[in-house]
Write an enzyme that holds these catalytic residues in place. Structure first.
Site, PDB file in Angstrom:
ATOM      1  N   HIS A 104     -44.286  13.926  10.460  1.00 50.84           N
ATOM      2  CA  HIS A 104     -45.739  13.752  10.574  1.00 50.84           C
ATOM      3  C   HIS A 104     -46.052  13.002  11.875  1.00 50.84           C
ATOM      4  O   HIS A 104     -45.161  12.455  12.511  1.00 50.84           O
ATOM      5  CB  HIS A 104     -46.272  12.928   9.385  1.00 50.84           C
ATOM      6  CG  HIS A 104     -45.749  11.523   9.370  1.00 50.84           C
ATOM      7  ND1 HIS A 104     -44.466  11.203   8.994  1.00 50.84           N
ATOM      8  CD2 HIS A 104     -46.325  10.338   9.727  1.00 50.84           C
ATOM      9  CE1 HIS A 104     -44.277   9.906   9.091  1.00 50.84           C
ATOM     10  NE2 HIS A 104     -45.379   9.353   9.552  1.00 50.84           N
ATOM     11  N   HIS A 162     -42.623  12.119  13.900  1.00 50.74           N
ATOM     12  CA  HIS A 162     -41.475  11.346  13.425  1.00 50.74           C
ATOM     13  C   HIS A 162     -41.254  11.564  11.935  1.00 50.74           C
ATOM     14  O   HIS A 162     -42.109  12.113  11.239  1.00 50.74           O
ATOM     15  CB  HIS A 162     -41.648   9.848  13.754  1.00 50.74           C
ATOM     16  CG  HIS A 162     -42.898   9.228  13.208  1.00 50.74           C
ATOM     17  ND1 HIS A 162     -44.155   9.484  13.722  1.00 50.74           N
ATOM     18  CD2 HIS A 162     -43.099   8.361  12.183  1.00 50.74           C
ATOM     19  CE1 HIS A 162     -45.061   8.801  13.056  1.00 50.74           C
ATOM     20  NE2 HIS A 162     -44.448   8.109  12.095  1.00 50.74           N
ATOM     21  N   ASP A 200     -48.853   9.839  13.028  1.00 52.82           N
ATOM     22  CA  ASP A 200     -49.746   8.880  12.380  1.00 52.82           C
ATOM     23  C   ASP A 200     -51.167   9.103  12.913  1.00 52.82           C
ATOM     24  O   ASP A 200     -51.353   9.379  14.100  1.00 52.82           O
ATOM     25  CB  ASP A 200     -49.297   7.440  12.668  1.00 52.82           C
ATOM     26  CG  ASP A 200     -47.966   7.112  11.982  1.00 52.82           C
ATOM     27  OD1 ASP A 200     -47.544   7.876  11.089  1.00 52.82           O
ATOM     28  OD2 ASP A 200     -47.356   6.086  12.329  1.00 52.82           O
ATOM     29  N   LYS A 239     -47.816  -0.534   4.920  1.00 53.38           N
ATOM     30  CA  LYS A 239     -47.003   0.222   3.955  1.00 53.38           C
ATOM     31  C   LYS A 239     -45.571  -0.301   4.003  1.00 53.38           C
ATOM     32  O   LYS A 239     -44.911  -0.197   5.035  1.00 53.38           O
ATOM     33  CB  LYS A 239     -47.047   1.707   4.325  1.00 53.38           C
ATOM     34  CG  LYS A 239     -46.377   2.583   3.300  1.00 53.38           C
ATOM     35  CD  LYS A 239     -46.796   4.028   3.487  1.00 53.38           C
ATOM     36  CE  LYS A 239     -45.705   4.800   4.161  1.00 53.38           C
ATOM     37  NZ  LYS A 239     -46.032   6.210   4.372  1.00 53.38           N
TER      38      LYS A 239
HETATM   39  O1  AKG Z   1     -39.999   4.002   7.474  1.00 59.94           O
HETATM   40  C1  AKG Z   1     -40.001   4.555   8.557  1.00 59.94           C
HETATM   41  O2  AKG Z   1     -39.056   4.498   9.355  1.00 59.94           O
HETATM   42  C2  AKG Z   1     -41.178   5.392   8.983  1.00 59.94           C
HETATM   43  C3  AKG Z   1     -42.396   5.320   8.111  1.00 59.94           C
HETATM   44  C4  AKG Z   1     -43.542   6.117   8.643  1.00 59.94           C
HETATM   45  O3  AKG Z   1     -43.436   6.794   9.620  1.00 59.94           O
HETATM   46  C5  AKG Z   1     -44.837   6.058   7.980  1.00 59.94           C
HETATM   47  O4  AKG Z   1     -44.932   5.515   6.880  1.00 59.94           O
HETATM   48  O5  AKG Z   1     -45.828   6.577   8.558  1.00 59.94           O
HETATM   49 FE   FE2 Z   2     -45.419   7.364  10.407  1.00 55.90          FE
END
Ligand code: AKG
Ligand code: FE2
Length: 363
Positions: free
Chosen positions: A236, A293, A238, A217
């Protein structure tokens, strides 16, 4: 719900693909559209450690040290083990991914996001989570994250969408393919080390992740005139084994929750961030943390990140490592097949429920 209208200013002609970047480029916003406004956000911590006068800093792990034959490798391994227990996240330095590859990828990504909206919407199919754009609007009261993504499954290869990677420019595509291979190798190295610390057989962890499920992503977070009202990515954990985050253009924004407070992650230059996901918490029978995070945005600078989500292959079994459990230390999580895990995770996520809690066994 189905005919819900997007916020004024969104380009409705572009297959209903929402883009924050193009929303704010079109006309200066006098106020933030309500769809993005999240009242009552928990602010980041202003907590200061009285002894050092600074916020607690995230642990840094040196991969060269970890892999060396010297006694210092054991010290580094214990640092890694406690980072996984206490933080669920660490910054990885001397990771071996070439700086020139990282630089090249940065330029390719910057060029991609500078394309006109009409070009980028080609990478999105209606109703599909993958591809380009901001969140999809599925309900009236839904709050949207302040960021546009290019999100794609990268492994297994047969799951790749034909309108995404194959349609990128050849230089972006080849750079991204190299990055995918390098980061997968890196992930397996780190996971193998963690596996040994979790009493798994030599190579057992690597085997689970070798040809594993992987997605990427890439997120572009535009600056926001009132950043305190919005969220780049809402809080959230992961669902992955691990996630490797590359903070592409050096702009900070990642925060993690530790002991109930939000702590900003000040990323070191040339470091990659490794955060543990739910699968590592389950495998370690709760010893390691799947870190909560979020990503915040700022009023001045755009921020770009790449998250690479690394999980076991679809035939794997997800559950606590057998050697970690016995009569005294009972398994605290269920064991289920990876395919079922993925399906459950998606439906729980959709309903806003915690999948990790579903995996937890009742006493
Ligand atoms: O861009 C970020 O610092 C975190 C992105 C993130 O945690 C995610 O996409 O799961
Ligand atoms: Fe994340």
């Amino acid at each position: 719900m189905a005919n819900y209208k997007p916020a004024a200013g969104f380009d409705e002609s572009s297959h209903s693909v929402l883009s924050v970047q193009h929303l704010i480029a079109k006309e200066p916003l006098s106020s933030i559209p309500q769809q993005f406004v999240r009242p009552n956000q928990e602010p980041p911590s202003t907590f200061s450690n009285t002894e050092t006068g600074s916020l607690p800093t995230t642990p840094t792990i040196d991969l060269e040290q970890l892999l060396s034959d010297e006694a210092s490798a054991d010290i580094e391994l214990e640092k890694l083990h406690s980072a996984c227990k206490e933080w669920g996240l660490f910054q990885l330095v001397n990771h071996g991914v070439s700086i020139s590859l990282l630089e090249k990828l940065k330029h390719e990504i910057e060029d991609f996001f500078q394309l006109p909206l009409e070009e980028k919407v080609k990478y999105r199919k209606p109703g599909d989570l993958e591809g380009y754009g901001c969140d999809q609007v599925i309900s009236k009261d839904q709050k949207l994250d302040w960021g546009d993504r290019l999100y794609m499954t990268t492994n297994p290869l047969h799951s790749r969408k034909s309108h995404i990677i194959p349609e990128l420019t050849s230089s972006f595509r080849s750079t991204l393919e190299l990055y995918i291979v390098e980061l997968q190798k890196l992930a397996v190295k780190v996971l193998d080390i963690l596996g040994r610390r979790l009493k798994m057989e030599m190579g057992e962890m690597g085997e689970l992740f070798e040809d594993g499920k992987q997605s990427v992503k890439i997120t572009y977070y535009p600056p926001c005139t009132q950043p305190e009202l919005v969220m780049g990515v809402v809080a959230h954990t992961d669902g992955t084994g691990i996630t490797i985050l590359n903070q592409v253009n050096g702009v900070n924004g990642l925060e993690l929750k530790k002991d109930g407070i939000w702590i900003p992650v000040n990323v070191l230059s040339n470091a990659l961030i490794v955060n543990l996901g739910d699968i590592l918490e389950i495998m370690s029978n709760g010893m390691y943390k799947s870190v909560e995070h979020r990503a915040i945005v700022n009023s001045e600078k755009e921020r770009i990140s790449i998250a690479m989500f690394i999980s076991p292959h679809l035939d794997a079994k997800i559950g606590p490592v057998t050697k970690l459990t016995n009569h005294q230390n009972r398994p605290i999580f269920k064991t289920i097949g990876m395919e079922k895990y993925v399906k459950n995770f998606i439906s729980y996520n959709h309903e806003g429920r915690s999948h990790l809690e579903y995996m937890r066994l009742c006493d």
